[in-house]
Structure formats: structure tokens, C-alpha cells
Design a protein around this motif. Structure first.
Motif, PDB file in Angstrom:
ATOM      1  N   ILE A 159       0.846  -1.193   0.000  1.00 38.15           N
ATOM      2  CA  ILE A 159       0.000   0.000   0.000  1.00 38.15           C
ATOM      3  C   ILE A 159       0.881   1.243   0.000  1.00 38.15           C
ATOM      4  O   ILE A 159       2.011   1.225   0.476  1.00 38.15           O
ATOM      5  CB  ILE A 159      -0.958   0.028   1.212  1.00 38.15           C
ATOM      6  N   GLU A 160       0.357   2.307  -0.559  1.00 38.84           N
ATOM      7  CA  GLU A 160       1.085   3.569  -0.646  1.00 38.84           C
ATOM      8  C   GLU A 160       0.672   4.482   0.499  1.00 38.84           C
ATOM      9  O   GLU A 160      -0.506   4.794   0.665  1.00 38.84           O
ATOM     10  CB  GLU A 160       0.806   4.255  -1.989  1.00 38.84           C
ATOM     11  N   LEU A 161       1.633   4.892   1.288  1.00 42.91           N
ATOM     12  CA  LEU A 161       1.392   5.814   2.386  1.00 42.91           C
ATOM     13  C   LEU A 161       2.188   7.088   2.162  1.00 42.91           C
ATOM     14  O   LEU A 161       3.273   7.056   1.577  1.00 42.91           O
ATOM     15  CB  LEU A 161       1.816   5.200   3.731  1.00 42.91           C
ATOM     16  N   SER A 162       1.670   8.203   2.640  1.00 41.28           N
ATOM     17  CA  SER A 162       2.467   9.423   2.655  1.00 41.28           C
ATOM     18  C   SER A 162       3.533   9.271   3.736  1.00 41.28           C
ATOM     19  O   SER A 162       3.460   8.371   4.581  1.00 41.28           O
ATOM     20  CB  SER A 162       1.588  10.643   2.949  1.00 41.28           C
ATOM     21  N   ASN A 163       4.540  10.144   3.730  1.00 45.90           N
ATOM     22  CA  ASN A 163       5.599   9.994   4.730  1.00 45.90           C
ATOM     23  C   ASN A 163       5.058  10.211   6.146  1.00 45.90           C
ATOM     24  O   ASN A 163       5.508   9.579   7.087  1.00 45.90           O
ATOM     25  CB  ASN A 163       6.770  10.925   4.421  1.00 45.90           C
ATOM     26  N   ILE A 164       4.060  11.085   6.292  1.00 49.07           N
ATOM     27  CA  ILE A 164       3.452  11.291   7.612  1.00 49.07           C
ATOM     28  C   ILE A 164       2.742  10.025   8.071  1.00 49.07           C
ATOM     29  O   ILE A 164       2.911   9.568   9.212  1.00 49.07           O
ATOM     30  CB  ILE A 164       2.457  12.468   7.575  1.00 49.07           C
ATOM     31  N   GLU A 165       1.941   9.436   7.188  1.00 47.48           N
ATOM     32  CA  GLU A 165       1.207   8.222   7.526  1.00 47.48           C
ATOM     33  C   GLU A 165       2.173   7.093   7.871  1.00 47.48           C
ATOM     34  O   GLU A 165       1.946   6.332   8.818  1.00 47.48           O
ATOM     35  CB  GLU A 165       0.302   7.825   6.363  1.00 47.48           C
ATOM     36  N   TYR A 166       3.251   6.986   7.101  1.00 45.25           N
ATOM     37  CA  TYR A 166       4.240   5.930   7.345  1.00 45.25           C
ATOM     38  C   TYR A 166       4.855   6.076   8.732  1.00 45.25           C
ATOM     39  O   TYR A 166       4.977   5.104   9.486  1.00 45.25           O
ATOM     40  CB  TYR A 166       5.329   5.971   6.280  1.00 45.25           C
ATOM     41  N   HIS A 167       5.241   7.292   9.090  1.00 38.68           N
ATOM     42  CA  HIS A 167       5.895   7.491  10.379  1.00 38.68           C
ATOM     43  C   HIS A 167       4.940   7.297  11.549  1.00 38.68           C
ATOM     44  O   HIS A 167       5.359   6.854  12.624  1.00 38.68           O
ATOM     45  CB  HIS A 167       6.550   8.876  10.419  1.00 38.68           C
ATOM     46  N   ILE A 168       3.671   7.629  11.366  1.00 43.73           N
ATOM     47  CA  ILE A 168       2.690   7.354  12.421  1.00 43.73           C
ATOM     48  C   ILE A 168       2.571   5.851  12.638  1.00 43.73           C
ATOM     49  O   ILE A 168       2.633   5.353  13.766  1.00 43.73           O
ATOM     50  CB  ILE A 168       1.317   7.957  12.075  1.00 43.73           C
ATOM     51  N   LEU A 169       2.399   5.109  11.544  1.00 42.31           N
ATOM     52  CA  LEU A 169       2.246   3.656  11.641  1.00 42.31           C
ATOM     53  C   LEU A 169       3.498   3.009  12.221  1.00 42.31           C
ATOM     54  O   LEU A 169       3.406   2.142  13.107  1.00 42.31           O
ATOM     55  CB  LEU A 169       1.947   3.070  10.258  1.00 42.31           C
ATOM     56  N   LEU A 170       4.668   3.429  11.761  1.00 38.80           N
ATOM     57  CA  LEU A 170       5.922   2.862  12.255  1.00 38.80           C
ATOM     58  C   LEU A 170       6.077   3.113  13.752  1.00 38.80           C
ATOM     59  O   LEU A 170       6.443   2.199  14.512  1.00 38.80           O
ATOM     60  CB  LEU A 170       7.099   3.467  11.486  1.00 38.80           C
ATOM     61  N   LEU A 171       5.793   4.333  14.188  1.00 46.45           N
ATOM     62  CA  LEU A 171       5.921   4.672  15.605  1.00 46.45           C
ATOM     63  C   LEU A 171       4.989   3.820  16.460  1.00 46.45           C
ATOM     64  O   LEU A 171       5.393   3.292  17.515  1.00 46.45           O
ATOM     65  CB  LEU A 171       5.615   6.155  15.810  1.00 46.45           C
ATOM     66  N   LEU A 172       3.738   3.661  16.029  1.00 47.81           N
ATOM     67  CA  LEU A 172       2.778   2.870  16.795  1.00 47.81           C
ATOM     68  C   LEU A 172       3.175   1.396  16.840  1.00 47.81           C
ATOM     69  O   LEU A 172       3.060   0.743  17.882  1.00 47.81           O
ATOM     70  CB  LEU A 172       1.374   3.022  16.203  1.00 47.81           C
ATOM     71  N   MET A 173       3.663   0.865  15.713  1.00 44.91           N
ATOM     72  CA  MET A 173       4.047  -0.547  15.668  1.00 44.91           C
ATOM     73  C   MET A 173       5.329  -0.807  16.455  1.00 44.91           C
ATOM     74  O   MET A 173       5.513  -1.898  16.989  1.00 44.91           O
ATOM     75  CB  MET A 173       4.185  -1.010  14.226  1.00 44.91           C
ATOM     76  N   GLN A 174       6.211   0.168  16.523  1.00 49.60           N
ATOM     77  CA  GLN A 174       7.436   0.002  17.301  1.00 49.60           C
ATOM     78  C   GLN A 174       7.165   0.046  18.801  1.00 49.60           C
ATOM     79  O   GLN A 174       7.989  -0.423  19.587  1.00 49.60           O
ATOM     80  CB  GLN A 174       8.447   1.088  16.925  1.00 49.60           C
ATOM     81  N   ASN A 175       6.007   0.588  19.166  1.00 46.86           N
ATOM     82  CA  ASN A 175       5.644   0.711  20.579  1.00 46.86           C
ATOM     83  C   ASN A 175       4.201   0.233  20.780  1.00 46.86           C
ATOM     84  O   ASN A 175       3.327   1.025  21.146  1.00 46.86           O
ATOM     85  CB  ASN A 175       5.783   2.169  21.036  1.00 46.86           C
ATOM     86  N   PRO A 176       3.940  -1.048  20.535  1.00 43.32           N
ATOM     87  CA  PRO A 176       2.551  -1.526  20.467  1.00 43.32           C
ATOM     88  C   PRO A 176       1.761  -1.426  21.760  1.00 43.32           C
ATOM     89  O   PRO A 176       0.544  -1.394  21.721  1.00 43.32           O
ATOM     90  CB  PRO A 176       2.722  -2.994  20.034  1.00 43.32           C
ATOM     91  N   LYS A 177       2.422  -1.365  22.897  1.00 42.42           N
ATOM     92  CA  LYS A 177       1.696  -1.301  24.167  1.00 42.42           C
ATOM     93  C   LYS A 177       1.544   0.127  24.674  1.00 42.42           C
ATOM     94  O   LYS A 177       0.857   0.361  25.678  1.00 42.42           O
ATOM     95  CB  LYS A 177       2.414  -2.145  25.212  1.00 42.42           C
ATOM     96  N   LYS A 178       2.180   1.058  23.990  1.00 47.97           N
ATOM     97  CA  LYS A 178       2.156   2.442  24.464  1.00 47.97           C
ATOM     98  C   LYS A 178       0.974   3.198  23.882  1.00 47.97           C
ATOM     99  O   LYS A 178       0.657   3.065  22.695  1.00 47.97           O
ATOM    100  CB  LYS A 178       3.452   3.155  24.084  1.00 47.97           C
TER     101      LYS A 178
END
Length: 235
Positions: A159-178
Motif C-alpha cells: 500500500i502507498e502511504l504518505s511519509n506522515i502516515e508511514y511514520h505514524i504507523l511505524l511509531l505505533l508498531m514500534q511501541n505496540p503497548k504504548k
């Protein structure tokens, strides 16, 4: 030294000239267009950032943004005289990454340009630190991120994400319990101080991200809202 290539799409020649001089002094390569149609013709893979006026004769900035988004995830900074929160939300829904209200200070413009370009270069992998080991894949549930190439697959489909969307998803997945509050997300992803009206900016990008990754955006499975606290990955 070229710090990046910026396309300015603005019908006001005086504003174009002022922005060109300011950013040119900062070693950016500037390409100019006086309307949306010309701007679309000048869009190439070499463009690192688009500065786009919303109110232009002919093709509006919103329509121009939508057309750019059909072929590029390049960051788009809107310039506009409209300061209402509803106007900003419309701009974000069209695909804009940031929003600057006229009249603006050159210091604010330069700050936003640098922040957008920094995130975009990180998203494209242009500023990878030599020798720094990064796990190639981050996989949770049905979402897989290739961190080397910044690619996202959901249920086996890219899927194609904008750089903002990508960084939001990456941050949430890197910290799944936070649980990330809107302020946490904004200051981490946008790398700017948070003000109350930034909350709607975060909400719009979360909404757009859910549309792209969730089977049912109205009943999100991957990016959940913890009412009164913020957002986290998973339910």
C-alpha cells in the motif's frame, strides 16, 4: 550544495519571488509554476517538496494536490489566506502534509520546509546512518513494514502511504503497548511544538491511515482510539 528541489505553485508573482529568494539563499533548487496545470507538468521524481497555494484561478490548489497524490507521496505544504480549522481539515483530506496561513513569517516557512524535507528524506531512506543496523522487517498482525525500503504491506498487498502516515504507523508498531496522545504523536512525527489545534491534524491523518490499512475503518483493528488518552497499535 543542493539541499533539495522545491516546486512552488503560486499565482502571486510577488510571493513566488519572495519564497524563491528565501529558499534559494538556503541552497534549495527552486522550480516555479503560476498555476496548477503548469505545476503538474513540472512534477518529476526530482521534486522533494511542493509549496502549493490553495486559491488559484483555473485548477485550485486542492484539485492540484489530489492530482499530485495520484502519482507521488512528495510532501505538500499549503499556503492559504483561509485560517479556519475546517479549511485546514479540507486541505489535509485532499492530501496536504502541512498548512501555512498568509501572511506568514519567513522563519516559520523555512522551519516547516526543513521539517517536511527531513521527514521525507528519512522516509525515502536518503539519510540512513552508515553502519547503523536496522531490522529489515517489522511485522505485527497482518501488517509488514520493510524498514530498509520503507514499504508497507497489508494482508500481502503493498500500500502507498504518505511519509506522515508511514511514520505514524511505524511509531505505533514500534511501541505496540504504548498509548500515544495527540501531543505525543504530533511532536514525535511532525517534530514541532504542539498546540491545541494540532489535534485535528493528527485526527485527519489517523483517519486517512485507517482507510488504507483497516478492513473496516469504522471498527479499527490495528489503530485503536483509547478514549480520553490517545491512540495505540492493536485493540
Amino acid at each position: 550544495m543542493n539541499n533539495g528541489t522545491i516546486l512552488i505553485i503560486e499565482d502571486d508573482a510577488d510571493i513566488r519571488e519572495a519564497v524563491r529568494i528565501l529558499l534559494g539563499n538556503e541552497k534549495y533548487t527552486i522550480i516555479e509554476a503560476e498555476n496548477g496545470s503548469t505545476g503538474l507538468e513540472l512534477m518529476t521524481e526530482s521534486i522533494d517538496l511542493v509549496i502549493l497555494d490553495i486559491m488559484m484561478p483555473g485548477m485550485s490548489g486542492l484539485r492540484t494536490c489530489e492530482e499530485i497524490r495520484k502519482k507521488s507521496n512528495v510532501p505538500i505544504l499549503f499556503l492559504t489566506a483561509k485560517a479556519k480549522e475546517s479549511d485546514k481539515l479540507i486541505g489535509f483530506m485532499a492530501g496536504g502534509d502541512d498548512y501555512l496561513t498568509k501572511p506568514f513569517s519567513y522563519a516559520e516557512l523555512l522551519g516547516r520546509v526543513k521539517a517536511l524535507l527531513r521527514r521525507y528524506h528519512q522516509y525515502q531512506g536518503k539519510n540512513a546512518v552508515e553502519g547503523k543496523k536496522v531490522e529489515e522487517y517489522l511485522e505485527m498482525e497482518e501488517i509488514r513494514i520493510n524498514q530498509q525500503y520503507n514499504e508497507v504491506q497489508v494482508r500481502g498487498e503493498k500500500i502507498e502511504l504518505s511519509n506522515i502516515e508511514y511514520h505514524i504507523l511505524l511509531l505505533l508498531m514500534q511501541n505496540p503497548k504504548k498509548i500515544f496522545s495527540a501531543q505525543n504523536l504530533y511532536e514525535s512525527v511532525w517534530d514541532e511544538p504542539y498546540f491545541y489545534n494540532c489535534n485535528s491534524t493528527v485526527m485527519v491523518h489517523i483517519r486517512k491511515l485507517r482507510v488504507k490499512i483497516e478492513k473496516s475503518p469504522q471498527e479499527p483493528r490495528y489503530i485503536s482510539t483509547v478514549w480520553g488518552k490517545g491512540y495505540r497499535f492493536g485493540t
